[in-house]
Design a protein around this motif. Structure first.
Motif, PDB file in Angstrom:
ATOM      1  N   TYR A  37     -10.759   3.417   6.638  1.00 45.84           N
ATOM      2  CA  TYR A  37     -11.188   4.564   5.831  1.00 45.84           C
ATOM      3  C   TYR A  37     -11.146   4.158   4.357  1.00 45.84           C
ATOM      4  O   TYR A  37     -10.728   3.040   4.034  1.00 45.84           O
ATOM      5  CB  TYR A  37     -10.297   5.791   6.103  1.00 45.84           C
ATOM      6  N   THR A  71     -12.986   3.766   0.343  1.00 45.76           N
ATOM      7  CA  THR A  71     -14.252   3.296  -0.227  1.00 45.76           C
ATOM      8  C   THR A  71     -14.134   1.844  -0.681  1.00 45.76           C
ATOM      9  O   THR A  71     -13.032   1.322  -0.858  1.00 45.76           O
ATOM     10  CB  THR A  71     -14.636   4.155  -1.449  1.00 45.76           C
ATOM     11  N   LEU A  87       0.215  -6.871   4.787  1.00 45.19           N
ATOM     12  CA  LEU A  87       0.315  -5.438   5.085  1.00 45.19           C
ATOM     13  C   LEU A  87      -0.910  -4.984   5.866  1.00 45.19           C
ATOM     14  O   LEU A  87      -1.962  -5.609   5.803  1.00 45.19           O
ATOM     15  CB  LEU A  87       0.420  -4.620   3.796  1.00 45.19           C
ATOM     16  N   ALA A  88      -0.746  -3.873   6.568  1.00 41.47           N
ATOM     17  CA  ALA A  88      -1.880  -3.292   7.280  1.00 41.47           C
ATOM     18  C   ALA A  88      -2.588  -2.314   6.350  1.00 41.47           C
ATOM     19  O   ALA A  88      -1.951  -1.674   5.517  1.00 41.47           O
ATOM     20  CB  ALA A  88      -1.387  -2.560   8.524  1.00 41.47           C
ATOM     21  N   ASP A  89      -3.905  -2.196   6.515  1.00 39.03           N
ATOM     22  CA  ASP A  89      -4.752  -1.306   5.706  1.00 39.03           C
ATOM     23  C   ASP A  89      -4.748  -1.744   4.238  1.00 39.03           C
ATOM     24  O   ASP A  89      -4.688  -2.918   3.953  1.00 39.03           O
ATOM     25  CB  ASP A  89      -4.326   0.159   5.876  1.00 39.03           C
ATOM     26  N   GLY A  90      -4.752  -0.765   3.309  1.00 42.11           N
ATOM     27  CA  GLY A  90      -4.710  -1.102   1.894  1.00 42.11           C
ATOM     28  C   GLY A  90      -6.042  -1.589   1.363  1.00 42.11           C
ATOM     29  O   GLY A  90      -7.107  -1.173   1.831  1.00 42.11           O
ATOM     30  N   ASN A 129       6.224   3.600  -1.796  1.00 44.93           N
ATOM     31  CA  ASN A 129       5.873   3.733  -3.203  1.00 44.93           C
ATOM     32  C   ASN A 129       4.673   4.668  -3.309  1.00 44.93           C
ATOM     33  O   ASN A 129       3.591   4.342  -2.823  1.00 44.93           O
ATOM     34  CB  ASN A 129       5.555   2.326  -3.744  1.00 44.93           C
ATOM     35  N   VAL A 159       1.677   6.459  -5.222  1.00 44.50           N
ATOM     36  CA  VAL A 159       0.835   6.222  -6.407  1.00 44.50           C
ATOM     37  C   VAL A 159      -0.307   7.228  -6.407  1.00 44.50           C
ATOM     38  O   VAL A 159      -0.632   7.809  -5.367  1.00 44.50           O
ATOM     39  CB  VAL A 159       0.276   4.776  -6.411  1.00 44.50           C
ATOM     40  N   ASP A 173      -6.392   6.603  -5.989  1.00 37.36           N
ATOM     41  CA  ASP A 173      -7.437   5.874  -6.705  1.00 37.36           C
ATOM     42  C   ASP A 173      -8.609   5.550  -5.785  1.00 37.36           C
ATOM     43  O   ASP A 173      -9.439   4.695  -6.094  1.00 37.36           O
ATOM     44  CB  ASP A 173      -6.858   4.585  -7.300  1.00 37.36           C
ATOM     45  N   GLY A 174      -8.644   6.215  -4.625  1.00 42.66           N
ATOM     46  CA  GLY A 174      -9.753   5.999  -3.691  1.00 42.66           C
ATOM     47  C   GLY A 174      -9.490   4.894  -2.690  1.00 42.66           C
ATOM     48  O   GLY A 174     -10.239   4.730  -1.731  1.00 42.66           O
ATOM     49  N   LEU A 175      -8.428   4.128  -2.917  1.00 43.02           N
ATOM     50  CA  LEU A 175      -8.110   3.053  -1.978  1.00 43.02           C
ATOM     51  C   LEU A 175      -7.186   3.585  -0.897  1.00 43.02           C
ATOM     52  O   LEU A 175      -6.432   4.534  -1.119  1.00 43.02           O
ATOM     53  CB  LEU A 175      -7.439   1.887  -2.713  1.00 43.02           C
ATOM     54  N   PRO A 176      -7.213   2.983   0.271  1.00 46.49           N
ATOM     55  CA  PRO A 176      -6.325   3.447   1.334  1.00 46.49           C
ATOM     56  C   PRO A 176      -4.858   3.093   1.060  1.00 46.49           C
ATOM     57  O   PRO A 176      -4.572   2.167   0.317  1.00 46.49           O
ATOM     58  CB  PRO A 176      -6.826   2.680   2.570  1.00 46.49           C
ATOM     59  N   SER A 177      -3.989   3.840   1.693  1.00 55.36           N
ATOM     60  CA  SER A 177      -2.563   3.501   1.658  1.00 55.36           C
ATOM     61  C   SER A 177      -2.352   2.251   2.505  1.00 55.36           C
ATOM     62  O   SER A 177      -3.246   1.842   3.261  1.00 55.36           O
ATOM     63  CB  SER A 177      -1.744   4.657   2.233  1.00 55.36           C
ATOM     64  N   ASN A 178      -1.176   1.663   2.396  1.00 55.27           N
ATOM     65  CA  ASN A 178      -0.893   0.505   3.253  1.00 55.27           C
ATOM     66  C   ASN A 178       0.548   0.551   3.731  1.00 55.27           C
ATOM     67  O   ASN A 178       1.357   1.366   3.255  1.00 55.27           O
ATOM     68  CB  ASN A 178      -1.219  -0.826   2.549  1.00 55.27           C
ATOM     69  N   ALA A 179       0.855  -0.288   4.675  1.00 57.74           N
ATOM     70  CA  ALA A 179       2.227  -0.344   5.211  1.00 57.74           C
ATOM     71  C   ALA A 179       2.467  -1.717   5.821  1.00 57.74           C
ATOM     72  O   ALA A 179       1.546  -2.317   6.392  1.00 57.74           O
ATOM     73  CB  ALA A 179       2.429   0.731   6.270  1.00 57.74           C
ATOM     74  N   GLY A 231       5.736   0.255   2.021  1.00 57.56           N
ATOM     75  CA  GLY A 231       4.301   0.502   1.914  1.00 57.56           C
ATOM     76  C   GLY A 231       3.986   1.197   0.606  1.00 57.56           C
ATOM     77  O   GLY A 231       4.891   1.645  -0.111  1.00 57.56           O
ATOM     78  N   ARG A 270      -1.066   6.553  -1.169  1.00 57.94           N
ATOM     79  CA  ARG A 270      -1.775   7.331  -2.184  1.00 57.94           C
ATOM     80  C   ARG A 270      -1.506   8.820  -1.983  1.00 57.94           C
ATOM     81  O   ARG A 270      -1.409   9.294  -0.847  1.00 57.94           O
ATOM     82  CB  ARG A 270      -3.277   7.069  -2.072  1.00 57.94           C
ATOM     83  N   GLU A 303      -3.836  12.050   0.355  1.00 52.69           N
ATOM     84  CA  GLU A 303      -4.582  11.220   1.299  1.00 52.69           C
ATOM     85  C   GLU A 303      -5.197  12.080   2.407  1.00 52.69           C
ATOM     86  O   GLU A 303      -4.915  13.280   2.516  1.00 52.69           O
ATOM     87  CB  GLU A 303      -3.623  10.198   1.934  1.00 52.69           C
ATOM     88  N   ALA A 332      -3.456  10.188   7.327  1.00 53.19           N
ATOM     89  CA  ALA A 332      -3.225   8.835   6.787  1.00 53.19           C
ATOM     90  C   ALA A 332      -1.736   8.448   6.804  1.00 53.19           C
ATOM     91  O   ALA A 332      -1.385   7.325   7.202  1.00 53.19           O
ATOM     92  CB  ALA A 332      -3.762   8.744   5.366  1.00 53.19           C
TER      93      ALA A 332
END
Lengths: 152, 404
Positions: free
Chosen positions: A35, A37, A96-99, B107, B109, B112-118, B130, B133, B136, B140
């Motif tokens: 997901y 952009t 990390l996954a995703d991001g 963390n 934040v 900013d349109g970017l996906p979260s991560n882990a 992780g 955002r 979300e 998410a």
């Protein structure tokens, strides 16, 4: 004879078309998840830029076509050279996954290099992107792959 | 009535307290100490952000973990283990140094349109981290939390390199193969594409549009080695298993001429042949001593029977009570010894015998049943007469094997 000349002219035209359409800078920055952009910037040998902001597997949210000067394009390659971009590894992964991440592919007169960052940052890439962003500033475009987010 | 309500309140309070008490690990996956048929998944999130961030993550995780899942037994799909999930969300700055070791650091934040991560975590071990955002997609944080619990993504993706016109492999399906042979085909316009792995079209780990499913929970339990419901949760008192019973018995022995009450012990072993029928061997030894002055008479009865036992599964599958009956044939040995001043008299006789009876058991746990009552009619045919004997036993039964 006329046929040969026509064929030669046609070949020259096709070659010119291909040569001018050749992408020499490609940047894909943004989501590395299922997901979100991502941004896509293509710059050809003539400095013609094609920019898109797209959703992953979705629609185009923004797009524009503009030009940068030949000297600006050359300066991107010079800066990349100076930063040692062509000596970098192909991929840097933060594990990390995703991001988010970025792919930068350059073709400087046949000298090609593609570097990917995923959920991590690298000073050479960060500086190169900052340099490119200064060139893109008049278009209100900023290539972003999460470089402002502090890394753990 | 009041006692029942009080018990329910105490039990509910216990589970509530258990759910809210911080655990030793950032991901805790354990069987409940009180009830091994309940598996608890507790994930601890330390939010490095504002109070609003803590509230937002708490709300999304409550919605995510409201799912109730059940691991059915292989033998009886109606029985099984319940899985409860709970997220303990705390502000990172409120945690002590020691507590921080047992919470995932998230963390927060701006979006900013970017996906979260882990970072992909592990069950019952150290914490992970992780970057999430704010504001979300509603699923998410749930998706990223499942990464913290150890689940990988279930989609593949490709990137297009417009400089050399090649497709770059970004993520592959595990296990392979990628769908469509090569996942998806990116091009100069659509330079990044992704596709859910085979069979994962509606999986939260492939698309955030999906809800958390019990399959996701099962995957977490598999990684932690908790995907099978233990025998003690799957076997009821009705499950017919090999068993060894032992206990004290009372035997009433006699006919018109002779009568006495004996006490002794009974031992029997049952091997199930089917779901309801088994083979049983039953043996016992019972004594009666009568002493009057210098005169002493002792009677010892030894019985040995073998035959068929029948487990009618009389009570429901959830009941702890079990009823079984048996019809056995065998022998009985009767020894008498009369001691009197100046001498003694000994006799020993063996007779054909039968044993018809029933037993009522109460399941204590997967291995032990308490035999509340066993009653047997054991006729014998000594001295050209018929003795209508009956025996009453209680005791403990050890069960083993998987059962029928």
């Amino acid at each position: 004879m006329v046929k040969r000349i026509s064929f030669l002219l046609l070949a020259c035209f096709v070659f010119t078309l291909v040569a001018t359409a050749q992408t020499v800078v490609h940047i894909n920055a943004g989501s590395r998840a299922n997901y979100g952009t991502y941004q896509n910037l293509l710059i050809n040998l003539d400095g013609q830029c094609n920019y898109q902001l797209r959703e992953v597997n979705g629609t185009t949210k923004d797009s524009s076509v503009f030009n940068i000067s030949k000297s600006q394009l050359d300066s991107i390659f010079q800066r990349a050279d100076k930063l040692g971009f062509f000596q970098l590894d192909h991929k840097y992964d933060g594990g990390l996954a995703d991001g988010a991440g970025i792919l930068i592919a350059l073709n400087n007169s046949g000298k090609k290099k593609t570097v990917q960052l995923v959920n991590t940052d690298l000073p050479q890439v960060n500086e190169l992107v900052a340099f490119i962003n200064r060139i893109l500033e008049p278009q209100k475009i900023r290539i972003y792959y999460g470089q402002s987010v502090p890394q753990k | 009535m009041n006692r029942s309500i009080f018990s329910v309140i105490i039990a509910a309070g216990y589970f509530l307290v258990q759910a809210c008490v911080p655990q030793k690990h950032a991901n805790t996956i354990v069987r409940d100490e009180e009830n091994p048929c309940i598996i608890r998944i507790v994930v601890q999130l330390g939010i490095d952000g504002t109070d609003d961030d803590v509230a937002a993550v708490t709300t999304q995780m409550e919605d995510c973990f409201k799912k109730e899942c059940f691991i059915p037994c292989e033998t009886d799909k109606e029985k099984g283990c319940k899985v409860t999930m709970n997220a303990i969300v705390k502000k990172w700055s409120s945690l002590s140094g020691e507590e921080k070791e047992t919470f995932h650091q998230i963390n927060m934040v701006p979006n900013d349109g970017l996906p979260s991560n882990a970072h992909i975590g592990k069950a019952n071990s150290g914490n992970s981290f992780g970057t999430w955002r704010r504001n979300e997609h509603p699923h998410a944080y749930c998706h990223e939390t499942m990464h913290l619990l150890g689940l990988p993504d279930k989609y593949c993706s490709r990137l297009y390199n417009a400089v050399d016109g090649s497709a770059i492999l970004e993520v592959s399906c595990d296990p392979p193969p990628d769908p469509n042979g090569n996942c998806c085909v990116p091009d100069a316009q659509n330079t990044r594409c992704g596709t859910p792995c085979g069979g994962h079209d509606h999986d939260l780990m492939a698309t955030v549009a999906a809800d958390l499913s019990c399959e996701n929970i099962m995957d977490v339990l598999k990684l932690a080695g908790f995907d099978k419901c233990p025998d003690e949760c799957c076997l009821s008192a009705q499950t017919f298993r090999s068993s060894l019973f032992g206990g004290p018995s009372y035997l009433h022995f006699g006919d018109q001429n002779t009568k006495f009450d004996g006490f002794g012990a009974t031992l029997n072993y049952t091997y199930p042949l089917g779901k309801k029928v088994g083979l049983t061997i039953d043996g016992g030894y019972y004594m009666h001593i009568d002493k009057q002055g210098d005169f002493k008479e002792s009677n010892n009865i030894f019985t040995l029977h073998g035959g068929i036992s029948y487990n009618p599964k009389f009570f429901g599958s959830g009941s702890k009570l079990g009823l079984s009956t048996h019809a056995l044939l065998g022998i009985a040995n009767w020894k008498t010894k009369v001691e009197f001043p100046g001498g003694e008299n000994k006799e020993s006789e063996t007779s054909f015998s039968a044993n018809l009876g029933a037993s009522l058991d109460y399941k204590l746990n997967s291995k032990f049943d308490l035999r509340l009552l066993q009653v047997d009619y054991i006729p014998t045919f000594f001295r050209e007469d018929t003795q209508n004997n009956y025996r009453v036993s209680v005791g403990l039964e050890v069960k083993f094997g998987k059962g029928k």
